[in-house]
Write a protein that holds these residues in place. Structure first.
Motif, PDB file in Angstrom:
ATOM      1  N   PRO A 113     -22.093 -20.427 -31.890  1.00 56.98           N
ATOM      2  CA  PRO A 113     -21.948 -20.728 -33.320  1.00 56.98           C
ATOM      3  C   PRO A 113     -20.732 -21.599 -33.604  1.00 56.98           C
ATOM      4  O   PRO A 113     -19.693 -21.470 -32.934  1.00 56.98           O
ATOM      5  CB  PRO A 113     -21.789 -19.339 -33.957  1.00 56.98           C
ATOM      6  CG  PRO A 113     -22.451 -18.415 -33.002  1.00 56.98           C
ATOM      7  CD  PRO A 113     -22.175 -18.987 -31.635  1.00 56.98           C
ATOM      8  N   VAL A 114     -20.878 -22.486 -34.573  1.00 59.85           N
ATOM      9  CA  VAL A 114     -19.797 -23.367 -34.999  1.00 59.85           C
ATOM     10  C   VAL A 114     -19.536 -23.103 -36.485  1.00 59.85           C
ATOM     11  O   VAL A 114     -20.472 -23.031 -37.280  1.00 59.85           O
ATOM     12  CB  VAL A 114     -20.176 -24.849 -34.787  1.00 59.85           C
ATOM     13  CG1 VAL A 114     -19.098 -25.768 -35.351  1.00 59.85           C
ATOM     14  CG2 VAL A 114     -20.392 -25.135 -33.305  1.00 59.85           C
ATOM     15  N   VAL A 115     -18.271 -22.953 -36.849  1.00 59.16           N
ATOM     16  CA  VAL A 115     -17.902 -22.651 -38.229  1.00 59.16           C
ATOM     17  C   VAL A 115     -16.818 -23.628 -38.678  1.00 59.16           C
ATOM     18  O   VAL A 115     -15.851 -23.875 -37.947  1.00 59.16           O
ATOM     19  CB  VAL A 115     -17.380 -21.209 -38.369  1.00 59.16           C
ATOM     20  CG1 VAL A 115     -16.903 -20.942 -39.796  1.00 59.16           C
ATOM     21  CG2 VAL A 115     -18.466 -20.207 -37.987  1.00 59.16           C
ATOM     22  N   VAL A 116     -17.000 -24.190 -39.884  1.00 56.54           N
ATOM     23  CA  VAL A 116     -15.990 -25.055 -40.495  1.00 56.54           C
ATOM     24  C   VAL A 116     -15.426 -24.316 -41.711  1.00 56.54           C
ATOM     25  O   VAL A 116     -16.183 -23.786 -42.528  1.00 56.54           O
ATOM     26  CB  VAL A 116     -16.589 -26.404 -40.935  1.00 56.54           C
ATOM     27  CG1 VAL A 116     -15.546 -27.242 -41.659  1.00 56.54           C
ATOM     28  CG2 VAL A 116     -17.120 -27.164 -39.731  1.00 56.54           C
ATOM     29  N   THR A 117     -14.107 -24.254 -41.813  1.00 52.84           N
ATOM     30  CA  THR A 117     -13.468 -23.544 -42.917  1.00 52.84           C
ATOM     31  C   THR A 117     -12.442 -24.440 -43.607  1.00 52.84           C
ATOM     32  O   THR A 117     -12.015 -25.461 -43.064  1.00 52.84           O
ATOM     33  CB  THR A 117     -12.751 -22.276 -42.430  1.00 52.84           C
ATOM     34  OG1 THR A 117     -11.563 -22.655 -41.712  1.00 52.84           O
ATOM     35  CG2 THR A 117     -13.641 -21.450 -41.505  1.00 52.84           C
ATOM     36  N   VAL A 122     -15.514 -20.143 -45.441  1.00 55.10           N
ATOM     37  CA  VAL A 122     -16.504 -20.887 -44.665  1.00 55.10           C
ATOM     38  C   VAL A 122     -17.127 -21.984 -45.522  1.00 55.10           C
ATOM     39  O   VAL A 122     -17.643 -21.727 -46.612  1.00 55.10           O
ATOM     40  CB  VAL A 122     -17.598 -19.944 -44.137  1.00 55.10           C
ATOM     41  CG1 VAL A 122     -18.692 -20.738 -43.440  1.00 55.10           C
ATOM     42  CG2 VAL A 122     -16.995 -18.918 -43.175  1.00 55.10           C
ATOM     43  N   LEU A 123     -17.084 -23.221 -45.020  1.00 52.40           N
ATOM     44  CA  LEU A 123     -17.681 -24.360 -45.700  1.00 52.40           C
ATOM     45  C   LEU A 123     -19.045 -24.714 -45.116  1.00 52.40           C
ATOM     46  O   LEU A 123     -19.922 -25.186 -45.834  1.00 52.40           O
ATOM     47  CB  LEU A 123     -16.766 -25.583 -45.609  1.00 52.40           C
ATOM     48  CG  LEU A 123     -15.331 -25.402 -46.115  1.00 52.40           C
ATOM     49  CD1 LEU A 123     -14.564 -26.711 -45.966  1.00 52.40           C
ATOM     50  CD2 LEU A 123     -15.323 -24.933 -47.564  1.00 52.40           C
ATOM     51  N   ALA A 124     -19.202 -24.514 -43.823  1.00 55.18           N
ATOM     52  CA  ALA A 124     -20.462 -24.868 -43.160  1.00 55.18           C
ATOM     53  C   ALA A 124     -20.545 -24.147 -41.829  1.00 55.18           C
ATOM     54  O   ALA A 124     -19.524 -23.797 -41.237  1.00 55.18           O
ATOM     55  CB  ALA A 124     -20.552 -26.392 -42.959  1.00 55.18           C
ATOM     56  N   THR A 125     -21.778 -23.948 -41.374  1.00 55.08           N
ATOM     57  CA  THR A 125     -22.005 -23.291 -40.084  1.00 55.08           C
ATOM     58  C   THR A 125     -23.144 -23.985 -39.362  1.00 55.08           C
ATOM     59  O   THR A 125     -23.927 -24.716 -39.965  1.00 55.08           O
ATOM     60  CB  THR A 125     -22.366 -21.798 -40.263  1.00 55.08           C
ATOM     61  OG1 THR A 125     -23.601 -21.705 -41.003  1.00 55.08           O
ATOM     62  CG2 THR A 125     -21.282 -21.043 -40.994  1.00 55.08           C
ATOM     63  N   ALA A 163     -26.972 -15.444 -34.386  1.00 51.97           N
ATOM     64  CA  ALA A 163     -25.609 -15.452 -33.849  1.00 51.97           C
ATOM     65  C   ALA A 163     -24.604 -15.822 -34.937  1.00 51.97           C
ATOM     66  O   ALA A 163     -23.515 -15.247 -35.016  1.00 51.97           O
ATOM     67  CB  ALA A 163     -25.501 -16.421 -32.679  1.00 51.97           C
ATOM     68  N   VAL A 164     -24.967 -16.782 -35.780  1.00 53.10           N
ATOM     69  CA  VAL A 164     -24.086 -17.167 -36.894  1.00 53.10           C
ATOM     70  C   VAL A 164     -23.909 -15.991 -37.849  1.00 53.10           C
ATOM     71  O   VAL A 164     -22.795 -15.697 -38.305  1.00 53.10           O
ATOM     72  CB  VAL A 164     -24.661 -18.391 -37.639  1.00 53.10           C
ATOM     73  CG1 VAL A 164     -23.874 -18.651 -38.926  1.00 53.10           C
ATOM     74  CG2 VAL A 164     -24.625 -19.628 -36.748  1.00 53.10           C
ATOM     75  N   PRO A 185     -23.876 -12.079 -45.807  1.00 55.37           N
ATOM     76  CA  PRO A 185     -22.725 -12.506 -44.994  1.00 55.37           C
ATOM     77  C   PRO A 185     -22.221 -13.895 -45.367  1.00 55.37           C
ATOM     78  O   PRO A 185     -21.014 -14.143 -45.362  1.00 55.37           O
ATOM     79  CB  PRO A 185     -23.280 -12.484 -43.558  1.00 55.37           C
ATOM     80  CG  PRO A 185     -24.420 -11.512 -43.604  1.00 55.37           C
ATOM     81  CD  PRO A 185     -25.025 -11.703 -44.961  1.00 55.37           C
ATOM     82  N   ARG A 186     -23.138 -14.798 -45.697  1.00 55.24           N
ATOM     83  CA  ARG A 186     -22.723 -16.149 -46.094  1.00 55.24           C
ATOM     84  C   ARG A 186     -21.923 -16.112 -47.393  1.00 55.24           C
ATOM     85  O   ARG A 186     -20.919 -16.814 -47.536  1.00 55.24           O
ATOM     86  CB  ARG A 186     -23.945 -17.059 -46.253  1.00 55.24           C
ATOM     87  CG  ARG A 186     -24.580 -17.468 -44.940  1.00 55.24           C
ATOM     88  CD  ARG A 186     -25.900 -18.191 -45.152  1.00 55.24           C
ATOM     89  NE  ARG A 186     -25.792 -19.366 -46.008  1.00 55.24           N
ATOM     90  CZ  ARG A 186     -26.828 -20.058 -46.466  1.00 55.24           C
ATOM     91  NH1 ARG A 186     -28.064 -19.692 -46.117  1.00 55.24           N
ATOM     92  NH2 ARG A 186     -26.653 -21.106 -47.225  1.00 55.24           N
ATOM     93  N   ALA A 187     -22.370 -15.299 -48.348  1.00 50.20           N
ATOM     94  CA  ALA A 187     -21.659 -15.204 -49.625  1.00 50.20           C
ATOM     95  C   ALA A 187     -20.265 -14.629 -49.416  1.00 50.20           C
ATOM     96  O   ALA A 187     -19.275 -15.131 -49.976  1.00 50.20           O
ATOM     97  CB  ALA A 187     -22.459 -14.330 -50.590  1.00 50.20           C
ATOM     98  N   ARG A 188     -20.166 -13.598 -48.589  1.00 50.21           N
ATOM     99  CA  ARG A 188     -18.871 -12.975 -48.329  1.00 50.21           C
ATOM    100  C   ARG A 188     -17.931 -13.955 -47.626  1.00 50.21           C
ATOM    101  O   ARG A 188     -16.755 -14.073 -47.982  1.00 50.21           O
ATOM    102  CB  ARG A 188     -19.065 -11.714 -47.488  1.00 50.21           C
ATOM    103  CG  ARG A 188     -17.768 -10.946 -47.234  1.00 50.21           C
ATOM    104  CD  ARG A 188     -17.988  -9.761 -46.319  1.00 50.21           C
ATOM    105  NE  ARG A 188     -18.773  -8.715 -46.953  1.00 50.21           N
ATOM    106  CZ  ARG A 188     -20.012  -8.391 -46.616  1.00 50.21           C
ATOM    107  NH1 ARG A 188     -20.617  -9.044 -45.616  1.00 50.21           N
ATOM    108  NH2 ARG A 188     -20.673  -7.434 -47.226  1.00 50.21           N
TER     109      ARG A 188
END
Length: 518
Positions: A182-186, A192-195, A201-202, A300-303
């Protein structure tokens, strides 16, 4: 443009001590680990042959040192100093070829190596050190070259995507493909801005994001590799490889290439980190409104996006003709937690997350009062996250129902379902073929290019409750001119607008027509 490349995890630029000992040429020398067995995963940067007791001065760290011990035989102090020197120089391991100098592993060297945690290996069979040196050096060079080549190939692939106008998500998908994790941009607040990556897995990463974000400034480990995003002395975020399974050095190389690409994407596209936040919010709210993804899976995305979700009251809003940036600014000004995103043309969704003891109606009214030339449509507050998608759709329905008549209807500052009455019902039924047929039949005389002006007058006249003075004022015409237009409308439609039932029928048909057009 897309280039298919193999994941980088198999291209470690170093060999471990354990891997060197498993080479066929080394196995022929019957190697035995006599000390430091727990440190065999140390990286071997180079292979060096050295006999002098002060060998450490010739090393820079990470070397596997080969020796016959010919200059150490008979002097235990030199033997101990030899091991200490290697330890101080941070050598990876020492390999002693048994023979005339030492027929067996010398206890002094073995004990010193064990105390230092330095892997010590003895070779029981004669072994030409030149062959081992050649073998290991060749493998290291090939691996380093392969890692650098792959790094450049990844850079080329990402740059190609950028110049082709690919969106941010496409770049992240490519990075996730190469990293195999998984790749996460913050942003700098670790929101979190994007995944990208395998969805399950994300989601696993996002469920634990609160803990992960607290550790985001710590050291890398267990495959968590970060690279800063920014330029010209300004940091604005980071990209993280979450659970990368390959060599840390290679993962860092990939993360650096990914960061370069994201910064370039931002520069060439004229976007900003704030724009990425808007895209993140838009993706989340669009998925909630559509209902394609169950609300529970979006939690999870909202949090991770910074929205409080535990024991909260959610207030779904849709604002007509609202600027997302302005709405977000007003939320921050009022201290209201929420996310904002455009979900349709001229419609921006706002999802507020309030504490259970806060007065939702008052706070929404304060929010609406800060806006100008907009319609704020609100759904009833929801206390369950699973009910949020239905609330957003309700707010959107209310906003759509009044969209065509904002200037002529006497609307409250915050419009709710109870305020849209017949308009709301017609909006729900607009796609019914019977309703479409009814609207066309009732308005047949005006549904042409020549009847557009008259249709606009009719719309205002009926929306104002057949108030002739108000209609004339809104259309900037005199009362006699309005009377002539109303007569023309009645003639074309074959109705008497002073008759309540006939006027109501035409009004319903017009509402249905406008709903279909909208």
């Amino acid at each position: 443009m897309s280039t298919t490349l193999e994941p980088l995890e198999s291209l470690e630029p170093t060999l471990s001590v354990r891997q060197v000992l498993m080479l066929e040429r080394v196995l022929a020398g019957e190697p035995e680990v006599v000390a430091g067995a727990s440190q065999l995963d140390r990286a071997v940067r180079w292979v060096h042959v050295a006999e002098a007791a002060d060998v450490g001065v010739m090393l820079s760290g990470g070397e596997m040192v080969l020796t016959t011990g010919v200059l150490l035989a008979g002097d235990e102090s030199k033997q101990a100093e030899y091991i200490q020197s290697l330890h101080r120089a941070e050598a990876a391991a020492v390999v002693l070829g048994l023979g005339r100098a030492f027929p067996t592993a010398p206890d002094t060297m073995r004990r010193a190596a064990e105390r230092c945690g330095l892997p010590m290996v003895v070779l029981h069979r004669p072994f030409p050190f030149a062959e081992l040196t050649e073998e290991v050096q060749a493998r290291l060079v090939r691996r380093k070259f392969a890692a650098v080549s792959m790094s450049e190939a990844v850079r080329t692939a990402l740059t190609g995507l950028i110049t082709a106008g690919a969106p941010l998500q496409r770049l992240l998908d490519e990075i996730a493909h190469h990293s195999g994790c998984p790749v996460v941009v913050t942003n700098l607040a670790h929101r979190v801005l994007a995944t990208a990556g395998e969805r399950s897995a994300v989601d696993d990463v996002l469920r634990d994001w609160e803990r992960i974000s607290r550790q985001a400034g710590g050291s890398e480990g267990d495959g968590w590799i970060r690279a800063e995003l920014g330029g010209r002395g300004e940091r604005w975020g980071q990209i993280m490889l979450c659970g990368y399974r390959g060599d840390t050095a290679t993962g860092r190389l990939l993360a650096d290439r990914a960061a370069e690409a994201l910064v370039l994407h931002r520069m060439l596209g004229g976007t900003s980190a704030h724009t990425w936040e808007e895209q993140s919010a838009q993706s989340l709210l669009t998925d909630l409104v559509s209902g394609v993804v169950p609300a529970r899976q979006l939690l999870p995305r909202a949090r991770a996006a910074g929205l409080p979700v535990n024991r909260r009251t959610f207030v779904p809003l849709v604002v007509r003709d609202g600027d997302p940036a302005e709405l977000d600014r007003v939320l921050r000004l009022l201290g209201l937690p929420g996310i904002v995103a455009e979900v349709a043309d001229d419609a921006t969704a706002v999802l507020l997350s309030l504490a259970r003891d806060q007065d939702a109606a008052t706070l929404v009214a304060n929010f609406a009062a800060r806006l100008t030339r907009t319609v704020v449509a609100a759904a009833d507050p929801r206390t369950a996250w699973d009910d949020v998608p239905g609330g957003l759709r309700e707010a959107q329905h209310v906003a759509d129902a009044v969209a065509d008549s904002v200037t002529v209807l006497d609307l409250p500052p915050v419009v709710r379902l109870k305020d849209v009455h017949l308009r709301g019902l017609i909006r729900l039924l607009r796609d019914d073929p019977h309703v479409q047929s009814f609207a066309e039949r009732e308005l047949d005389g005006l549904l042409c290019a020549a009847g557009e002006d008259l249709l606009a007058v009719l719309r205002t006249y009926l929306a104002t409750g057949r108030n002739k003075s108000r209609t004339a004022q809104l259309h900037h015409v005199s009362r006699p001119a309005l009377y002539r237009r109303l007569e023309a409308i009645q003639t074309r439609l074959g109705v008497d607008l002073d008759d309540f039932e006939q006027a109501a029928s035409v009004h319903i048909a017009l509402l249905a027509h406008d709903a279909q057009q909208g």
